[in-house]
Design an enzyme around this catalytic site. Structure first.
Site, short mmCIF file in Angstrom:
data_model
loop_
_atom_site.label_atom_id
_atom_site.label_comp_id
_atom_site.label_asym_id
_atom_site.label_seq_id
_atom_site.Cartn_x
_atom_site.Cartn_y
_atom_site.Cartn_z
N PHE A 68 -5.08 37.96 110.10
CA PHE A 68 -4.78 36.53 110.12
C PHE A 68 -4.47 36.00 111.52
CE2 PHE A 68 -4.29 37.29 105.59
CZ PHE A 68 -4.92 36.18 105.07
N GLU A 69 -3.91 36.81 112.38
CA GLU A 69 -3.63 36.35 113.74
C GLU A 69 -4.90 36.36 114.59
OE1 GLU A 69 -1.02 34.96 114.76
OE2 GLU A 69 0.53 35.55 113.31
N GLY A 70 -5.72 37.41 114.37
CA GLY A 70 -6.87 37.59 115.24
C GLY A 70 -6.40 37.89 116.65
N ARG A 195 -2.82 33.15 104.03
CA ARG A 195 -1.93 34.21 104.53
C ARG A 195 -0.77 34.44 103.58
NH1 ARG A 195 0.03 35.31 110.65
NH2 ARG A 195 1.48 37.03 110.21
#
Length: 207
Positions: A68-70, A195
């Protein structure tokens, strides 16, 4: 869903391949994000023992955070630039795997190694904060991972009703609380909706 582009992208960002454990963890995180992994619930989860020196986030939680952050804003030279918060269009500025804080501002540039090192440091810090907030309350490995991911994204583990319900062993109530944290800049963000759903599923998944 064709997962190869995801694995190829993460592999390129890391600059190396995956171990089988990492492949399994990333597969599970994608399943959670898609909602295709069934959550096996129990009314009273059995807590995992805390390792000496404090608890640490596990592979499923780390894979969820990375998914989700990448590791965003890669430059043509292979480094990473800071970018503004998608909800506010300004602060907090973020770089790498969701890192924020002093020294991260427009024009900040890090290498992949700096991004990875900062994530490792942040995971120690955020896991310790979650452990303090729980105050010794029972917590399975997956619950702990979900709470670390939640705290890393929101910073709210010490005050959230979610935490209070977990400590009270109202696990179904705690799971339902994740969905309430879906806004940034006053707006519901689709990425946060996804998320929170993935974190809630991980929270309720029994090993």
């Amino acid at each position: 869903m064709n997962r190869r582009p995801i694995f190829d992208a993460v592999r390129a960002l890391r600059g190396q391949g995956f171990t089988q454990a990492e492949v399994d963890a990333l597969d599970e995180a994608i399943d959670l994000a898609e909602g295709s992994l069934p959550a096996r619930k129990t009314a009273s989860p059995i807590p995992a023992p805390a390792p000496a020196g404090g608890r640490t986030i596990g592979a499923p939680g780390l894979a969820l955070i990375k998914l989700f952050e990448g590791c965003e804003k890669r430059t043509p030279g292979g480094k990473f630039e800071a970018y503004p918060d998608p909800g506010t269009g300004d602060k907090p500025w973020t770089i790498g795997w969701g890192a924020t804080g002093p020294g991260i501002a427009p024009g900040t540039v890090w290498t992949q190694a700096q991004c990875d090192t900062r994530l490792t440091e942040d995971m120690r810090s955020y896991a310790a904060a979650v452990e303090r907030a729980l105050g010794g309350a029972p917590c399975t490995a997956n619950q702990f991972d979900a709470l670390v991911s939640f705290h890393y994204n929101t910073g709210a583990i010490a005050s959230a009703t979610l935490t209070k319900k977990h400590i009270a062993r109202d696990y179904d109530g705690a799971k339902a609380e994740f969905a309430k944290w879906n806004r940034a800049g006053g707006r519901v963000m689709p990425g946060l909706v996804r998320r929170r759903a993935a974190e809630a599923k991980l929270y309720a998944t029994v090993l």
